[in-house]
Enzyme design. Structure first.
Site, short mmCIF file in Angstrom:
data_model
loop_
_atom_site.label_atom_id
_atom_site.label_comp_id
_atom_site.label_asym_id
_atom_site.label_seq_id
_atom_site.Cartn_x
_atom_site.Cartn_y
_atom_site.Cartn_z
N HIS A 110 0.83 -1.21 0.00
CA HIS A 110 0.00 0.00 0.00
C HIS A 110 0.86 1.25 0.00
O HIS A 110 2.04 1.23 0.34
CB HIS A 110 -0.93 0.02 1.22
CG HIS A 110 -0.21 0.13 2.53
ND1 HIS A 110 0.48 -0.92 3.10
CD2 HIS A 110 -0.07 1.18 3.39
CE1 HIS A 110 1.00 -0.53 4.25
NE2 HIS A 110 0.70 0.74 4.45
N ASP B 293 0.40 5.31 1.64
CA ASP B 293 -0.32 5.88 2.78
C ASP B 293 -1.39 6.87 2.34
O ASP B 293 -1.15 7.76 1.51
CB ASP B 293 0.65 6.58 3.73
CG ASP B 293 1.54 5.60 4.48
OD1 ASP B 293 1.07 4.48 4.76
OD2 ASP B 293 2.69 5.96 4.81
N HIS C 184 4.72 0.06 0.29
CA HIS C 184 5.45 -0.64 1.33
C HIS C 184 4.58 -1.73 1.95
O HIS C 184 3.35 -1.73 1.81
CB HIS C 184 5.98 0.32 2.39
CG HIS C 184 4.93 1.13 3.09
ND1 HIS C 184 4.25 2.17 2.48
CD2 HIS C 184 4.43 1.06 4.34
CE1 HIS C 184 3.39 2.71 3.32
NE2 HIS C 184 3.48 2.04 4.46
N ARG D 5 5.14 7.51 13.03
CA ARG D 5 5.14 7.96 11.63
C ARG D 5 4.62 9.38 11.53
O ARG D 5 3.61 9.74 12.15
CB ARG D 5 4.25 7.05 10.78
CG ARG D 5 4.35 7.32 9.28
CD ARG D 5 3.27 6.56 8.51
NE ARG D 5 1.96 7.16 8.71
CZ ARG D 5 0.81 6.49 8.57
NH1 ARG D 5 0.80 5.23 8.23
NH2 ARG D 5 -0.34 7.12 8.76
#
Length: 275
Positions: A98, A100, A252, A266
């Site tokens: 995917h 983000d 990722h 994150r």
């Protein structure tokens, strides 16, 4: 700060950065070098960064304004720092290829992930080059997907987060706040001008204008295609490691091979959007 060295990770993607200490302010030349390194290598890896959340945010702000994810977790204290706290990660969403927040009208330019606590074994993250994935398609397939658009939806990642207990947000409220959005199947990177595949297993629901049967054939092929090892690298984390990737041309996958706590912080950064 001394000389910076970028050591390529694989032929397809990634470079390890040596010579940057994020406890110190970054000068303009260092920022420029890292910006170009990100465009060249798509994901940059840093090790031995003994920093806190404020220093991670300070680093991120040198590359663009904050992108605040609407999908907040129960583990975080500040909206800018998404805390990913997992023990049994299989099926919770990060173990799918995917990008983000592609369910937003303008997904983030980049993501910056820092390892805070790790299992004794496992918990690596894989990264895949979406330029290479597009360029590996045959000319006939590229001509087919060029110009197509696909719908991205927050529903699937929200349901997974709710089922795992990682969020208490209301699903229907989030669906109203983030209604389904269309993005090109193949995007043009605003800084490099290169073309990249832009569909992912977490958020892309269907390709616009295709029949159900056509979607059942084409979309799974594209989602599977991005997993080819020739496009990838795999990063082994240590506490204090950090990865900074270009969300516009990288997907990722967090390897769900552990049963001990793994905590990652994150932040995401806005920048020129894909088109």
């Amino acid at each position: 700060m001394g000389a910076i060295e970028l050591r390529p990770f694989t032929a397809a993607i990634g470079a390890e950065v040596v010579g940057v200490d994020m406890r110190e302010p970054l000068d303009a030349d260092t920022v420029a070098t890292l910006r170009q390194g990100l465009l060249d290598h798509l994901v940059l890896f840093f090790r031995d960064q003994d920093i806190d959340d404020d220093q991670q945010l300070e680093f991120a702000l040198r590359f663009g304004p904050m992108h605040v994810s609407p999908l907040q977790t129960v583990h975080q204290d500040a909206p800018e720092i998404v805390v990913l706290n997992q023990v049994y990660p299989r099926g919770e969403g990060a173990d799918e290829w995917h990008s983000d927040n592609t369910f937003m009208p303008q997904p983030p330019m980049g993501s910056i992930l820092r390892a805070v606590q790790l299992p004794a074994v496992g918990g690596d993250t894989c990264f895949s080059n979406m330029y290479a994935a597009y360029e590996a398609l045959s000319p006939a397939m590229r001509s087919l997907v060029d110009g197509l658009r696909a719908v991205h939806d927050i529903t699937k990642p929200m349901r997974k987060a709710l089922a795992a207990g990682h969020t208490t947000l209301d699903l229907s409220e989030m669906q109203q706040r983030c209604p389904p959005i269309e993005h090109p199947v193949v995007v043009t990177h605003p800084e490099t001008g290169r073309r990249a595949l832009f569909v992912n297993r977490n958020s892309t629901t269907h390709i616009v204008g295709l029949s159900e049967r056509e979607n059942d054939t084409l979309l799974p092929f594209l989602l599977d295609h991005v997993r080819s090892p020739e496009f990838q690298c795999r990063f082994h984390w240590d506490v204090g490691s950090m990865a900074f990737w270009d969300n516009r041309c990288v997907q990722h996958y967090a390897v769900a091979d552990y049963t001990e706590r793994r905590i990652m912080h994150r932040v995401t950064v806005d920048g020129p959007p894909v088109c």
